[in-house]
Design a protein around this motif. Structure first.
Motif, PDB file in Angstrom:
ATOM      1  N   PRO A   1      33.047  46.749  29.078  1.00  0.00           N
ATOM      2  CA  PRO A   1      33.300  45.432  29.676  1.00  0.00           C
ATOM      3  C   PRO A   1      33.676  45.480  31.153  1.00  0.00           C
ATOM      4  O   PRO A   1      34.164  46.487  31.663  1.00  0.00           O
ATOM      5  CB  PRO A   1      34.477  44.907  28.849  1.00  0.00           C
ATOM      6  CG  PRO A   1      35.193  46.135  28.402  1.00  0.00           C
ATOM      7  CD  PRO A   1      34.129  47.168  28.162  1.00  0.00           C
ATOM      8  N   TYR A   2      33.425  44.352  31.829  1.00  0.00           N
ATOM      9  CA  TYR A   2      33.945  44.135  33.175  1.00  0.00           C
ATOM     10  C   TYR A   2      34.768  42.859  33.138  1.00  0.00           C
ATOM     11  O   TYR A   2      34.266  41.803  32.743  1.00  0.00           O
ATOM     12  CB  TYR A   2      32.832  43.990  34.228  1.00  0.00           C
ATOM     13  CG  TYR A   2      33.396  43.672  35.594  1.00  0.00           C
ATOM     14  CD1 TYR A   2      33.977  44.677  36.362  1.00  0.00           C
ATOM     15  CD2 TYR A   2      33.419  42.371  36.077  1.00  0.00           C
ATOM     16  CE1 TYR A   2      34.551  44.388  37.592  1.00  0.00           C
ATOM     17  CE2 TYR A   2      33.987  42.069  37.309  1.00  0.00           C
ATOM     18  CZ  TYR A   2      34.553  43.088  38.062  1.00  0.00           C
ATOM     19  OH  TYR A   2      35.135  42.801  39.270  1.00  0.00           O
ATOM     20  N   GLU A   3      36.030  42.964  33.520  1.00  0.00           N
ATOM     21  CA  GLU A   3      36.928  41.813  33.520  1.00  0.00           C
ATOM     22  C   GLU A   3      36.996  41.238  34.941  1.00  0.00           C
ATOM     23  O   GLU A   3      37.585  41.848  35.834  1.00  0.00           O
ATOM     24  CB  GLU A   3      38.320  42.234  33.042  1.00  0.00           C
ATOM     25  CG  GLU A   3      38.312  42.770  31.616  1.00  0.00           C
ATOM     26  CD  GLU A   3      39.645  43.382  31.186  1.00  0.00           C
ATOM     27  OE1 GLU A   3      39.733  43.810  30.022  1.00  0.00           O
ATOM     28  OE2 GLU A   3      40.572  43.461  32.024  1.00  0.00           O
ATOM     29  N   GLU A   4      36.394  40.089  35.124  1.00  0.00           N
ATOM     30  CA  GLU A   4      36.376  39.466  36.450  1.00  0.00           C
ATOM     31  C   GLU A   4      37.795  39.128  36.899  1.00  0.00           C
ATOM     32  O   GLU A   4      38.637  38.764  36.084  1.00  0.00           O
ATOM     33  CB  GLU A   4      35.536  38.184  36.424  1.00  0.00           C
ATOM     34  CG  GLU A   4      34.062  38.422  36.214  1.00  0.00           C
ATOM     35  CD  GLU A   4      33.240  37.154  36.357  1.00  0.00           C
ATOM     36  OE1 GLU A   4      33.826  36.100  36.702  1.00  0.00           O
ATOM     37  OE2 GLU A   4      32.020  37.219  36.132  1.00  0.00           O
ATOM     38  N   PRO A   5      38.058  39.229  38.196  1.00  0.00           N
ATOM     39  CA  PRO A   5      39.376  38.826  38.717  1.00  0.00           C
ATOM     40  C   PRO A   5      39.647  37.362  38.408  1.00  0.00           C
ATOM     41  O   PRO A   5      38.733  36.532  38.477  1.00  0.00           O
ATOM     42  CB  PRO A   5      39.241  39.057  40.222  1.00  0.00           C
ATOM     43  CG  PRO A   5      38.130  40.044  40.370  1.00  0.00           C
ATOM     44  CD  PRO A   5      37.178  39.751  39.252  1.00  0.00           C
ATOM     45  N   GLU A   6      40.890  37.061  38.073  1.00  0.00           N
ATOM     46  CA  GLU A   6      41.254  35.681  37.749  1.00  0.00           C
ATOM     47  C   GLU A   6      41.653  34.891  38.992  1.00  0.00           C
ATOM     48  O   GLU A   6      41.451  33.682  39.048  1.00  0.00           O
ATOM     49  CB  GLU A   6      42.394  35.678  36.722  1.00  0.00           C
ATOM     50  CG  GLU A   6      41.951  36.240  35.376  1.00  0.00           C
ATOM     51  CD  GLU A   6      43.068  36.287  34.350  1.00  0.00           C
ATOM     52  OE1 GLU A   6      44.209  36.606  34.744  1.00  0.00           O
ATOM     53  OE2 GLU A   6      42.797  36.017  33.174  1.00  0.00           O
ATOM     54  N   ALA A   7      42.228  35.557  39.974  1.00  0.00           N
ATOM     55  CA  ALA A   7      42.640  34.866  41.201  1.00  0.00           C
ATOM     56  C   ALA A   7      42.485  35.788  42.408  1.00  0.00           C
ATOM     57  O   ALA A   7      43.462  36.139  43.075  1.00  0.00           O
ATOM     58  CB  ALA A   7      44.083  34.398  41.073  1.00  0.00           C
ATOM     59  N   PRO A   8      41.246  36.194  42.698  1.00  0.00           N
ATOM     60  CA  PRO A   8      41.046  37.084  43.854  1.00  0.00           C
ATOM     61  C   PRO A   8      41.307  36.352  45.165  1.00  0.00           C
ATOM     62  O   PRO A   8      41.191  35.122  45.237  1.00  0.00           O
ATOM     63  CB  PRO A   8      39.564  37.471  43.731  1.00  0.00           C
ATOM     64  CG  PRO A   8      38.933  36.306  43.044  1.00  0.00           C
ATOM     65  CD  PRO A   8      39.976  35.802  42.078  1.00  0.00           C
TER      66      PRO A   8
END
Length: 198
Positions: A163-170
Motif C-alpha cells: 500500500p501507499y498511504e497518501e498524506p492527509e495534510a501535506p
C-alpha cells in the motif's frame, strides 16, 4: 540497544549560527509519492533553482541512499520503516548544518513520515505530496519496475502489491499529471519564499 553511557554533546556553533552565515533558514523538503510520480525529477529541479540562488541544499534520493547507508535493507515493511528512520536522522543532521535538505523517497507509510516530522521543530518538515495517478506512473515507468511488479518478479511493490498511504495534510501537493516541472518548481520556491525560509 543504546548505551546509557552515551550523552548528547552540544556543539559550539548552533543551527541558528549556521543559518545566519548562509543567509537562509534550513528545512526538510520531503517529497513523497508513488514510483514514477516525479519525486526525484522535481527534487533535483528545485535544487538546481536553489543553487542558482546561492542557497545551500542537498538531495537525498531513495535509490542513491540504498547504494550506501541503507544497502543492507530490503523492501519488507520493517526494512522500509528502518530506511525512512535512518533517512530522517540524516536529514535532521543536514538541517542542523543549515542546509535545505530535499528527500525523494516513496515513504509509503504515514506513521514513518510523521516520525520524521516529530524529529524536528514545527515548520522545519515540509511534506510535499507528488501526486500522479497509478496509470501515469505505470506509463512513465522509467525503471521498468511496474511491469516486473505486475509479473510478480518484484514483491512488496508500492501501489501494486504493497500500500501507499497518501498524506492527509501535506504542506504542498504537486500534481505532476497536470503541472509541468517548471510550474512545480515555482510552486515549491514560492512556498519557501512565503515562509521566509529563503
Amino acid at each position: 540497544m543504546a548505551s546509557e553511557n552515551i550523552v548528547w554533546h552540544e556543539t559550539t556553533i548552533s543551527k541558528a549560527d549556521r543559518q545566519s552565515k548562509k543567509g537562509h533558514k534550513s528545512c526538510i523538503l520531503w517529497f513523497t509519492g508513488l514510483s514514477g510520480s516525479g519525486k526525484s525529477t522535481l527534487a533535483n529541479a528545485v535544487e538546481k533553482e536553489l543553487y542558482q540562488r546561492n542557497v545551500h541544499s542537498y538531495v537525498l534520493d531513495g535509490d542513491n541512499v540504498r547504494h550506501g547507508l541503507n544497502k543492507g535493507l530490503g523492501f519488507t515493511e520493517e526494512d522500509r520503516k528502518e530506511n525512512i528512520r535512518r533517512i530522517g536522522e540524516v536529514a535532521k543532521l543536514f538541517l542542523d548544518a543549515g542546509v535545505i535538505t530535499l528527500t525523494a523517497f516513496i515513504s509509503p507509510f504515514r506513521e514513518d513520515r510523521n516520525l520524521v516530522r516529530s524529529l524536528v521543530e514545527v515548520d522545519e518538515f515540509i511534506e510535499i505530496f507528488v501526486s500522479a495517478s497509478i496509470e501515469t506512473c505505470e506509463r512513465r515507468d522509467p525503471k521498468g519496475l511496474y511491469g516486473k511488479a505486475r509479473a510478480g518478479i518484484i514483491p512488496n511493490f508500492t501501489g501494486i502489491s504493497s500500500p501507499y498511504e497518501e498524506p492527509e495534510a501535506p504542506e504542498l501537493v504537486i500534481n505532476t499529471d497536470k503541472q509541468s516541472v517548471e510550474e512545480s518548481v515555482a510552486k515549491v520556491i514560492s512556498y519557501l519564499e512565503e515562509k521566509q525560509i529563503i
